[in-house]
Design a protein around this motif. Structure first.
Motif, PDB file in Angstrom:
ATOM      1  N   LYS A   3       0.878  -1.240  -0.051  1.00  0.00           N
ATOM      2  CA  LYS A   3       0.171   0.033  -0.031  1.00  0.00           C
ATOM      3  C   LYS A   3       0.963   1.285   0.029  1.00  0.00           C
ATOM      4  CE  LYS A   3      -4.097  -2.188   0.894  1.00  0.00           C
ATOM      5  NZ  LYS A   3      -4.376  -2.744   1.967  1.00  0.00           N
ATOM      6  N   GLU A 455      -7.125   9.548   6.269  1.00  0.00           N
ATOM      7  CA  GLU A 455      -7.454   9.973   4.858  1.00  0.00           C
ATOM      8  C   GLU A 455      -7.067  11.363   4.669  1.00  0.00           C
ATOM      9  OE1 GLU A 455     -11.319   8.766   5.383  1.00  0.00           O
ATOM     10  OE2 GLU A 455     -11.211   6.563   4.640  1.00  0.00           O
ATOM     11  N   LYS A 470      -4.469   7.075   2.332  1.00  0.00           N
ATOM     12  CA  LYS A 470      -5.426   6.230   2.654  1.00  0.00           C
ATOM     13  C   LYS A 470      -5.093   5.609   4.103  1.00  0.00           C
ATOM     14  CE  LYS A 470      -5.814   4.034  -1.146  1.00  0.00           C
ATOM     15  NZ  LYS A 470      -6.234   3.261  -2.375  1.00  0.00           N
ATOM     16  N   ASN A 531     -12.770   8.484  -8.092  1.00  0.00           N
ATOM     17  CA  ASN A 531     -12.759   6.882  -7.630  1.00  0.00           C
ATOM     18  C   ASN A 531     -11.282   6.165  -7.872  1.00  0.00           C
ATOM     19  OD1 ASN A 531     -15.078   7.436  -6.165  1.00  0.00           O
ATOM     20  ND2 ASN A 531     -16.445   6.419  -7.638  1.00  0.00           N
ATOM     21  N   GLU A 532     -11.381   6.509  -9.484  1.00  0.00           N
ATOM     22  CA  GLU A 532     -10.244   6.001 -10.125  1.00  0.00           C
ATOM     23  C   GLU A 532      -8.767   6.219  -9.610  1.00  0.00           C
ATOM     24  OE1 GLU A 532      -8.560   5.793 -14.436  1.00  0.00           O
ATOM     25  OE2 GLU A 532     -10.546   6.065 -14.299  1.00  0.00           O
ATOM     26  N   TYR A 534      -8.666   7.451  -6.323  1.00  0.00           N
ATOM     27  CA  TYR A 534      -8.439   6.872  -5.085  1.00  0.00           C
ATOM     28  C   TYR A 534      -7.935   5.438  -5.042  1.00  0.00           C
ATOM     29  CZ  TYR A 534      -8.807   7.554  -0.181  1.00  0.00           C
ATOM     30  OH  TYR A 534      -8.865   7.820   1.280  1.00  0.00           O
ATOM     31  N   GLU A 535      -8.688   4.585  -5.783  1.00  0.00           N
ATOM     32  CA  GLU A 535      -8.356   3.314  -6.309  1.00  0.00           C
ATOM     33  C   GLU A 535      -6.857   3.315  -6.257  1.00  0.00           C
ATOM     34  OE1 GLU A 535      -8.650  -0.577  -5.921  1.00  0.00           O
ATOM     35  OE2 GLU A 535     -10.273   0.742  -5.457  1.00  0.00           O
ATOM     36  N   LYS A 536      -6.061   3.907  -7.190  1.00  0.00           N
ATOM     37  CA  LYS A 536      -4.453   3.845  -7.593  1.00  0.00           C
ATOM     38  C   LYS A 536      -3.665   4.445  -6.447  1.00  0.00           C
ATOM     39  CE  LYS A 536      -1.289   4.474 -11.308  1.00  0.00           C
ATOM     40  NZ  LYS A 536      -0.812   5.312 -12.091  1.00  0.00           N
ATOM     41  N   SER A 537      -4.302   5.150  -5.634  1.00  0.00           N
ATOM     42  CA  SER A 537      -3.478   6.006  -4.610  1.00  0.00           C
ATOM     43  C   SER A 537      -2.444   7.253  -5.066  1.00  0.00           C
ATOM     44  CB  SER A 537      -2.629   5.009  -3.807  1.00  0.00           C
ATOM     45  OG  SER A 537      -3.631   4.200  -3.316  1.00  0.00           O
TER      46      SER A 537
END
Ligand SMILES: Nc1nc2c(c(=O)[nH]1)N[C@H]1C(S)=C(S)[C@@H](COP(=O)(O)OP(=O)(O)OC[C@H]3O[C@@H](n4cnc5c(=O)[nH]c(N)nc54)[C@H](O)[C@@H]3O)O[C@H]1N2
Ligand SMILES: Nc1nc2c(c(=O)[nH]1)N[C@H]1C(S)=C(S)[C@@H](COP(=O)(O)OP(=O)(O)OC[C@H]3O[C@@H](n4cnc5c(=O)[nH]c(N)nc54)[C@H](O)[C@@H]3O)O[C@H]1N2
Ligand SMILES: [Mo]
Length: 714
Positions: A3, A455, A470, A531-532, A534-537
């Motif tokens: 992560k 966050e 995150k 969202n994309e 946030y998903e990828k960081s």
């Protein structure tokens, strides 16, 4: 699964206790390896807690000695609410500065916003880093200059024949950044290896070694004498740029009268400087001739202005650069902003990211400002008049302190005076992840979540990568983010709408991301949806155009080498050397407390990357001095003066000037029953006097001490 974590010491991947570098970090720092031991440190604060006798009867006499009682969040917030009402108008909320990161939940920003929402508080003007320079520069140039965009390193690599570093250690101090460091400066220092680099410092620092540079090892606090003597030489030998002085500078005649000794009968020549700086005259002459003959840039660190008369040390460097006449020419002249934050990469067409303050409407409040580093003074002398710039100001009467992201007992000079000052406040609130001495000296301590436990959104040092912070692990006991804590306090006053429109962190993260996405869209640069991202960081902004190579002062109008307003303050208005009062005491050695490559100030001292000698903070000294005191590597020594004493582990370094001790700032304050710091906190020894009334800034690098053997190494 690995992560991504973003922080002020770098971005990195974390996977089941292991750390690996982020792919876009150009030279990941060893500091990232501190993370596993830091998040699990035994010194973490688990619950909100209140000091026992404060909880019982608001007693403040046992501060620092008392035990702490676990309370619920609600109980803590209720008491904080009452205390804020009681202290209204007398609340100090500067919350200095380096803990945490992020556009939403950086503790300092959250506390300051909270207090502004509640009507205002007492804050500080300028900062510990460059306080003297920030206050001085408007008298010399028309703006504060220091933090403005620096000359590109590429331009320096392409144009300078000589790079003179003055009190600067850029490869150490650029390990970190206010935003997430990507160490993009590093590649240029690889190129600089092939240049003629000279370092003026009190030892051969890490950057000098990396660049294989020449060293001029100087008595601390004497750079202005060295630089002024070069001005005298250039003038007397007609080696200076008369056209530049005529066109751009005022006040040269007053400066000239000083260096020629027209008023005091003392010519500021090499013999004069050699005696003060303890450098051979031939070394200074050699430097002067190189400066006269080569296209040069002077790169200034900040240490020389964190000193008595520090304002004038910067002015001395500017006066010399003006006489050399390269200011404003591609990659040459003088630079103040290359030693922190990985700066110097050519800037691309990036957009500014918003934060908790700028994403919401502006708050106006009744704030009071004291000069930087004057909290101690205000606590000890409420309502006292002090001289500041051209005026007199009255120090406010502070009853309550609220601190986040701050380590007062390691950042403020004269720790024992800080202890006295802290006894004066009625209530001290501390938002901290760790049981630091600041936490121990507080009445109410609130546990803060670290990176990886909350966050947020952050940006890289070159502004090209946006990071999603995150929650990648479980909550650490009852720790909360600074944002959540401040929102709860705001809510207790029915002000959470004003604080954050009642939104949660992640909502604000999304607002900030979408705002930036829209800004880029205007330039036909398209970022993925939230969202994309946030998903990828993280997201790397595509299609950024490099801007033209940049050099400062291309639009230079005027440099005031002497300003009348400074004369009116009763000071010499031009660059001059003045022996500090501190150096008139009887202690034999200079103490210099620079920034450590193993820490971000006090942070990481409780991690397993902390570098210790015999369990003590290292002190670096020369073998001549070691011999005199019959000490050797790994021995434990006591360093002391009239302000206090600390224990340190000896490292012999031949390059350190033989009357200097180097003890890095930031080791946690850990006094024994006699008040001797077992852990080498440099500020136990430093003076809390001011640089001058121009800034009233700190003089951490102006200090004298003695030493004795405490315990021989086995
Ligand atoms: N790794 C790491 N990097 C950091 C920080 C950190 O804590 N750790 N802190 C960051 C912050 S907030 C700041 S403000 C900057 C600080 O940046 P600076 O103020 O530039 O850093 P210092 O380490 O205090 O000093 C730089 C060099 O000046 C030398 N020096 C000290 N006194 C004198 C003197 O009288 N004359 C001369 N010629 N040299 C002298 C020191 O030996 C050191 O090598 O660093 C930033 N970067
Ligand atoms: N002798 C000497 N003293 C100096 C200097 C020097 O050169 N020599 N340099 C000065 C300079 S330039 C500076 S900038 C100052 C730095 O002074 P500070 O900014 O006070 O330094 P830090 O030690 O980084 O303090 C940050 C604190 O925040 C805590 N923290 C970490 N993460 C979080 C978080 O998410 N939230 C909250 N609320 N807290 C968190 C850390 O545990 C730590 O206690 O020191 C100054 N002091
Ligand atoms: Mo700083």
């Amino acid at each position: 699964m690995k992560k991504l974590i973003a922080s002020r010491i770098g971005a990195f991947y974390y996977d089941d206790g292991k750390v690996s570098p982020f792919e876009f970090d150009e030279k990941a720092s060893h500091m990232i390896n501190s993370y596993p031991s830091r998040i699990n440190s035994a010194s973490r604060i688990k619950y909100p807690m209140i000091r026992k006798s404060f909880l019982a009867n608001k007693d403040k006499s046992l501060r620092g000695k008392d035990e702490f009682i676990r309370v619920s969040w609600q109980e803590a917030i209720n008491i904080i609410h009452e205390e804020i009402i009681k202290a209204k108008g007398h609340i100090y909320a500067e919350s200095y500065e380096w803990g945490g990161i992020g556009q939403v939940s950086w503790g300092r920003m959250c506390v300051q916003r909270l207090m502004r929402v509640l009507g205002g508080a007492i804050f500080e003007e300028n900062d510990y880093s460059t306080g003297a320079a920030l206050a001085m520069m408007p008298y010399v140039f028309s703006s504060k200059v220091v933090y403005e965009r620096p000359t590109d390193l590429k331009a320096i690599c392409n144009n300078a024949e000589l790079v003179l570093f003055i009190g600067a250690n850029p490869l150490v101090t650029n390990l970190i950044s206010h935003d997430v460091p990507l160490h993009e400066h590093y590649k240029y220092y690889e190129i600089l290896k092939n240049k003629n680099n000279i370092f003026i410092d009190v030892y051969a620092n890490e950057s000098s070694k990396f660049l294989n540079a020449k060293n001029i090892i100087i008595n601390p606090n004497t750079d202005s004498a060295l630089l002024i003597s070069i001005c005298t030489f250039l003038y007397e030998n007609n080696l200076y740029n008369k056209e530049f002085i005529k066109k751009y500078c005022t006040g040269f005649d007053e400066f000239k009268d000083y260096f020629l000794g027209n008023n005091d009968g003392v010519k500021k020549d090499f013999a004069w400087a050699s005696e003060i700086c303890k450098i051979e005259q031939s070394v200074i002459k050699n430097l002067a001739l190189q400066l006269a003959n080569k296209k040069s840039i002077l790169i200034l660190g900040r240490s020389i202005q964190r000193q008595a008369n520090g304002e004038f040390n910067y002015l001395a460097a500017i006066s010399l650069a003006a006489m050399l006449g390269h200011i404003g020419k591609d990659g040459l002249g003088i630079e103040f902003n290359l030693i922190s934050g990985c700066k110097g990469e050519s800037v691309k067409n990036v957009k500014k990211i918003k934060d908790l303050n700028s994403i919401f409407p502006k708050i106006t409040s009744n704030d009071i400002f004291i000069p930087t580093s004057r909290l101690q003074e205000a606590l000890l002398n409420p309502n006292k008049a002090i001289k500041y710039k051209e005026e007199e100001i009255i120090l406010p009467d502070i009853k309550l302190l609220i601190n986040a992201s701050s380590s007062f007992f390691t950042h403020q000079p004269n720790t024992n005076k800080s202890i006295k000052a802290y006894t004066k406040a009625d209530c001290i609130i501390c938002l901290e992840p760790f049981f630091t001495y600041d936490a121990k000296m507080s009445d109410i301590i609130l546990p803060v979540a670290l990176e990886g436990e909350r966050e947020d959104i952050a940006i890289s040092s070159n502004k090209e990568i946006i990071f999603a912070l995150k929650k990648i692990k479980d909550d650490f006991y009852e720790a909360k983010s600074d944002f959540q804590i401040c929102k709860m306090i705001a809510k207790s006053f029915n002000k959470s709408y004003e604080f954050c429109k009642n939104l949660d962190e992640l909502d604000i993260v999304e607002l900030i991301y979408d705002d930036l996405k829209n800004e880029y869209k205007k330039d036909n640069i398209y970022l993925p949806n939230f969202n994309e991202f946030y998903e990828k960081s993280f997201v790397k902004i595509p299609s950024l155009k490099e801007q033209e190579s940049y050099t400062r002062f291309k639009d230079l109008k005027n440099i005031n080498l002497a300003n009348e307003k400074i004369s009116k303050m009763g000071l010499n208005a031009y660059a001059h050397y003045k022996k500090a009062d501190e150096f008139c005491n009887n202690y034999p050695y200079f103490l210099v407390s620079p920034h450590s490559k193993y820490r971000l100030h006090s942070q990481l001292d409780n991690s397993d990357i902390a570098f210790k000698i015999n369990n003590k903070e290292p002190v670096y000294l020369n073998s001549k001095l070691a011999k005199k005191h019959k000490i050797k590597n790994n021995d434990i020594v006591k360093i002391f003066n009239h302000r206090g004493a600390v224990l340190c582990g000896v490292v012999i370094d031949e390059s350190v000037k033989d009357n200097v001790l180097i003890l890095h700032q930031g080791a946690w304050f850990m006094p024994d029953e006699n008040g001797i710091c077992q852990n080498g906190n440099a500020n136990v020894l430093t003076s809390s006097k001011i640089s001058s009334i121009i800034s009233c800034s700190n003089i951490a690098h102006t200090c004298k001490v003695d030493l004795s053997l405490f315990k021989s190494a086995e």
